[in-house]
Design a protein around this motif. Structure first.
Motif, PDB file in Angstrom:
ATOM      1  N   UNK A  80      25.529  32.772  67.447  1.00 13.89           N
ATOM      2  CA  UNK A  80      25.123  31.428  67.042  1.00 13.89           C
ATOM      3  C   UNK A  80      23.667  31.139  67.364  1.00 13.89           C
ATOM      4  N   UNK A  81      22.924  32.151  67.817  1.00 15.49           N
ATOM      5  CA  UNK A  81      21.497  31.997  68.089  1.00 15.49           C
ATOM      6  C   UNK A  81      20.721  32.991  67.224  1.00 15.49           C
ATOM      7  N   UNK A  82      19.725  32.506  66.504  1.00 21.94           N
ATOM      8  CA  UNK A  82      18.868  33.399  65.723  1.00 21.94           C
ATOM      9  C   UNK A  82      17.873  34.035  66.692  1.00 21.94           C
ATOM     10  N   UNK A  83      18.203  35.226  67.177  1.00 21.63           N
ATOM     11  CA  UNK A  83      17.386  35.854  68.222  1.00 21.63           C
ATOM     12  C   UNK A  83      16.006  36.243  67.707  1.00 21.63           C
ATOM     13  N   UNK A  84      15.906  36.679  66.450  1.00 22.33           N
ATOM     14  CA  UNK A  84      14.598  37.051  65.903  1.00 22.33           C
ATOM     15  C   UNK A  84      13.678  35.838  65.844  1.00 22.33           C
ATOM     16  N   UNK A  85      14.211  34.720  65.367  1.00 21.10           N
ATOM     17  CA  UNK A  85      13.409  33.507  65.289  1.00 21.10           C
ATOM     18  C   UNK A  85      13.018  33.024  66.679  1.00 21.10           C
ATOM     19  N   UNK A  86      13.936  33.157  67.635  1.00 20.61           N
ATOM     20  CA  UNK A  86      13.645  32.751  69.015  1.00 20.61           C
ATOM     21  C   UNK A  86      12.545  33.627  69.609  1.00 20.61           C
ATOM     22  N   UNK A  87      12.618  34.927  69.346  1.00 17.81           N
ATOM     23  CA  UNK A  87      11.611  35.845  69.878  1.00 17.81           C
ATOM     24  C   UNK A  87      10.240  35.524  69.305  1.00 17.81           C
ATOM     25  N   UNK A  88      10.164  35.291  68.007  1.00 11.14           N
ATOM     26  CA  UNK A  88       8.880  34.957  67.379  1.00 11.14           C
ATOM     27  C   UNK A  88       8.329  33.644  67.929  1.00 11.14           C
ATOM     28  N   UNK A  89       9.224  32.757  68.316  1.00 12.32           N
ATOM     29  CA  UNK A  89       8.827  31.471  68.882  1.00 12.32           C
ATOM     30  C   UNK A  89       8.472  31.608  70.361  1.00 12.32           C
ATOM     31  N   UNK A  90       8.803  32.766  70.942  1.00 12.39           N
ATOM     32  CA  UNK A  90       8.507  32.971  72.352  1.00 12.39           C
ATOM     33  C   UNK A  90       9.549  32.404  73.280  1.00 12.39           C
ATOM     34  N   UNK A  91      10.774  32.232  72.784  1.00 15.44           N
ATOM     35  CA  UNK A  91      11.847  31.640  73.579  1.00 15.44           C
ATOM     36  C   UNK A  91      12.788  32.742  74.070  1.00 15.44           C
ATOM     37  N   UNK A  92      13.018  32.792  75.373  1.00 14.33           N
ATOM     38  CA  UNK A  92      13.941  33.767  75.940  1.00 14.33           C
ATOM     39  C   UNK A  92      15.375  33.361  75.611  1.00 14.33           C
ATOM     40  N   UNK A  93      16.181  34.338  75.215  1.00 15.02           N
ATOM     41  CA  UNK A  93      17.604  34.109  74.955  1.00 15.02           C
ATOM     42  C   UNK A  93      18.406  34.875  76.009  1.00 15.02           C
ATOM     43  N   UNK A  94      19.172  34.135  76.805  1.00 12.57           N
ATOM     44  CA  UNK A  94      19.994  34.730  77.856  1.00 12.57           C
ATOM     45  C   UNK A  94      21.464  34.568  77.527  1.00 12.57           C
ATOM     46  N   UNK A  95      22.276  35.496  78.010  1.00 17.10           N
ATOM     47  CA  UNK A  95      23.721  35.297  77.965  1.00 17.10           C
ATOM     48  C   UNK A  95      24.293  35.574  79.347  1.00 17.10           C
ATOM     49  N   UNK A  96      25.600  35.524  79.470  1.00 14.03           N
ATOM     50  CA  UNK A  96      26.245  35.777  80.766  1.00 14.03           C
ATOM     51  C   UNK A  96      27.296  36.869  80.571  1.00 14.03           C
ATOM     52  N   UNK A  97      26.862  38.120  80.542  1.00 12.78           N
ATOM     53  CA  UNK A  97      27.775  39.200  80.165  1.00 12.78           C
ATOM     54  C   UNK A  97      28.844  39.534  81.194  1.00 12.78           C
ATOM     55  N   UNK A  98      28.687  39.047  82.417  1.00 14.09           N
ATOM     56  CA  UNK A  98      29.619  39.464  83.458  1.00 14.09           C
ATOM     57  C   UNK A  98      30.637  38.399  83.833  1.00 14.09           C
ATOM     58  N   UNK A  99      30.408  37.160  83.424  1.00 17.24           N
ATOM     59  CA  UNK A  99      31.281  36.071  83.858  1.00 17.24           C
ATOM     60  C   UNK A  99      32.676  36.108  83.270  1.00 17.24           C
ATOM     61  N   UNK A 100      32.840  36.705  82.093  1.00 21.13           N
ATOM     62  CA  UNK A 100      34.171  36.724  81.470  1.00 21.13           C
ATOM     63  C   UNK A 100      34.655  38.144  81.162  1.00 21.13           C
ATOM     64  N   UNK A 101      34.125  39.128  81.872  1.00 22.17           N
ATOM     65  CA  UNK A 101      34.523  40.517  81.606  1.00 22.17           C
ATOM     66  C   UNK A 101      36.015  40.727  81.885  1.00 22.17           C
ATOM     67  N   UNK A 102      36.452  40.297  83.059  1.00 26.02           N
ATOM     68  CA  UNK A 102      37.850  40.498  83.437  1.00 26.02           C
ATOM     69  C   UNK A 102      38.774  39.795  82.450  1.00 26.02           C
ATOM     70  N   UNK A 103      38.429  38.549  82.145  1.00 27.44           N
ATOM     71  CA  UNK A 103      39.277  37.749  81.260  1.00 27.44           C
ATOM     72  C   UNK A 103      39.412  38.389  79.884  1.00 27.44           C
ATOM     73  N   UNK A 104      38.314  38.838  79.318  1.00 30.16           N
ATOM     74  CA  UNK A 104      38.351  39.449  77.985  1.00 30.16           C
ATOM     75  C   UNK A 104      39.116  40.773  78.005  1.00 30.16           C
ATOM     76  N   UNK A 105      38.886  41.564  79.042  1.00 28.19           N
ATOM     77  CA  UNK A 105      39.605  42.827  79.154  1.00 28.19           C
ATOM     78  C   UNK A 105      41.106  42.594  79.290  1.00 28.19           C
ATOM     79  N   UNK A 106      41.476  41.607  80.094  1.00 31.82           N
ATOM     80  CA  UNK A 106      42.904  41.300  80.260  1.00 31.82           C
ATOM     81  C   UNK A 106      43.525  40.820  78.951  1.00 31.82           C
ATOM     82  N   UNK A 107      42.740  40.077  78.156  1.00 33.75           N
ATOM     83  CA  UNK A 107      43.272  39.605  76.874  1.00 33.75           C
ATOM     84  C   UNK A 107      43.528  40.781  75.935  1.00 33.75           C
TER      85      UNK A 107
END
Length: 532
Positions: A80-107
């Motif tokens: 839901x984020x246009x990363x290319x447009x954000x990069x050209x604008x100079x905006x850092x895009x972060x996510x949280x890859x570790x917060x829901x690892x267990x939950x997703x794996x269990x699902x």
């Protein structure tokens, strides 16, 4: 002024409090993300934007985000984020890859059980007052072969859980080393076809990229073992859903369990209403623990960046911890100054940028330092460029960037040397950081100097001869330009010489003209640097 953050999706109160406790002004509007027009209207007032999946950060939104520095996605997927447009604008895009690892794996494991034992259909039948004990014949997981496509964070947890269920696990992941596979207790296969023909169950755990899109295409699905069951808790678009539906109808595929779909929200899909297909509405991260974890994590990451410059889990810039930011801060500043100097000196198109790191700096986060150098060089062409957008701009211009690092080889504990290559020439500059934390220029065009960096500077080149210092001092003094620092250097006696002056204000154009008219200088160049 304190940074301002907008939270446009639902985040926990504890996450909101983290921003407040760190001294960040936070505006919590959890339903704003659904109104793209209103979001575009107000986004220009914020330095940070914290979101989940409801907010769509489009190029139109980013165009209005005049002061935005960082977007934090509480979760893994950033579709839901246009990363290319954000990069050209100079905006850092972060996510949280570790917060829901267990939950997703269990699902994923839960869906594997559900499709193996036809639990949803059996539950619905029983709720309807039927007792169709013979209608739902399942299969055991024990002893079956699980094919895992993508053995990263979440895929690795799935492998671990599957081994606990006494399944044989084969993994396809180009980035999985043999040593790591051995540690995980899984068999690494070199090609996808090998996994497809052997697996009784296939589960996907890869991001959606150009390489993974439609990885289970019609052709690849046809290569699977008859009776296979397929689970997707990763991203929609990884599987050709129509081809899978056809194979489910033909009986080649025995079952499927999907939590994600190519179009979401999924109100209709070829997989819907097929027997032995389990569907859930993107619930991979939908546990109380995971929702809280990712919310707290994104608040911490965004706060660390806005306050300390730490870059964590960024998708469009090298990560740099708070500790690294403290140590590297002066070196990042130096990298920018070196790039800025050489960028201001270069008028023709740049073909390549070569960066040498020597001594102590060679063990630091070179990817982040590279971004600083490139951002400095690109500023002349685009004053709005920063460490995020600079590599994108350089790539668009076809500039090749190379890096070399070496052990201490000179008088300084560490230094950075930047060389740019054009069709006409090569131009280089080197610098270091002294014990006072201040960057210094130490070499220009191979000539050794020791120059403090100032907001306004004057660079001249000339043949080494008497009278240069007097001419510079007299001309500037007569015209009210005060010299804060004066540095000279020469290649040999009577050879090429340079002067680098740190002055209190920009040298006016008429004064530059007077210096040029003396005939003593080959080059007279005013320079400007962002010095705090």
């Amino acid at each position: 002024m304190a940074p301002r953050v907008l939270i446009s999706d639902k985040l926990s109160d504890a996450a909101v409090q983290i921003f407040k406790d760190r001294g960040i002004e936070v505006d919590f509007q959890p339903d704003l993300g659904k109104d793209k027009d209103k979001l575009a209207e107000v986004i220009g007032n914020y330095d940070g934007l914290a979101i989940r999946s409801a907010t769509k950060v489009t190029p139109t939104i980013l165009e209005k985000a005049t002061r935005l520095k960082v977007i934090g996605r509480a979760g893994i997927g950033v579709d839901n984020v246009d990363k290319d447009a954000a990069s050209k604008k100079g905006v850092i895009v972060m996510n949280t890859p570790f917060g829901n690892m267990i939950t997703t794996a269990e699902h994923a494991i839960a869906l594997m059980f559900a499709v193996a034992r036809q639990i949803p259909e059996a539950s619905a039948s029983t709720h309807a007052g039927k007792w169709e004990k013979n209608a739902f014949m399942g299969v055991e997981l024990t002893g079956k072969t699980l094919g895992v496509i993508g053995a990263g964070n979440i895929g690795g947890i799935v492998c671990d859980r599957a081994r606990g269920l006494k399944m044989k696990v084969v993994a396809y992941d180009p980035f999985l080393s043999q040593d790591k596979a051995d540690q995980m207790g899984v068999e690494k296969v070199e090609n996808l076809d090998d996994l497809l023909k052997r697996a009784d169950f296939i589960t996907l755990h890869v991001p959606l990229t150009d390489q993974t899109r439609n990885i289970l295409s019609k052709e690849n699905l046809a290569k699977t073992k008859k009776g296979v069951r397929i689970i997707n808790c990763a991203r929609g678009g990884l599987v050709d859903e129509q081809a899978l539906a056809d194979l489910l109808k033909s009986g080649h595929v025995a079952g499927a369990a999907f939590d994600v779909f190519s179009v979401e929200p999924a109100t209709e899909n070829p997989l819907f209403n097929l027997p032995n297909v389990v569907c859930t509405p993107h619930l991979g991260a939908a546990t109380t623990e995971a929702q809280e974890n990712v919310a707290l994590q994104v608040a911490e990451q965004m706060s660390n960046y806005l306050l300390d410059g730490a870059v964590e889990n960024a998708l469009n810039m090298p990560s740099m911890t708070a500790e690294e930011a403290k140590v590297m801060g002066p070196w990042v500043t130096l990298a920018g100054h070196l790039g800025n100097f050489i960028g201001q000196m270069t008028d023709e198109p740049i073909k390549a940028i070569n960066i040498l790191y020597d001594g102590s700096v060679s063990t630091m986060n070179l990817a982040a330092l590279n971004c600083g150098v490139v951002a400095g060089i690109m500023k002349k062409a685009n004053p709005d460029v920063n460490m995020v957008s600079a590599p994108v701009v350089a790539k668009e211009r076809g500039i090749k960037i190379s890096t070399t690092n070496q052990d201490k080889s000179g008088a300084f504990d560490g230094y950075i040397k930047v060389t740019v290559v054009t069709d006409k020439r090569e131009r280089s500059i080197a610098g270091t950081v002294f014990s006072d934390g201040k960057p210094r220029f130490i070499q220009i065009k191979g000539i050794n100097i020791d120059a403090e960096v100032g907001a306004h500077m004057l660079y001249t080149t000339n043949e080494d001869m008497p009278g240069i210092i007097g001419t510079l001092g007299k001309t500037l003094g007569e015209n009210g330009v005060n010299i804060a620092n004066f540095t000279l250097g020469r290649s040999t006696r009577g050879g090429e010489a340079i002067a680098l002056l740190y002055v209190d204000e920009a040298v006016p154009a008429p004064v530059l003209k007077k210096l040029e008219d003396t005939g003593m200088f080959r080059q007279v160049k005013p320079l400007a640097f962002d010095v705090v």
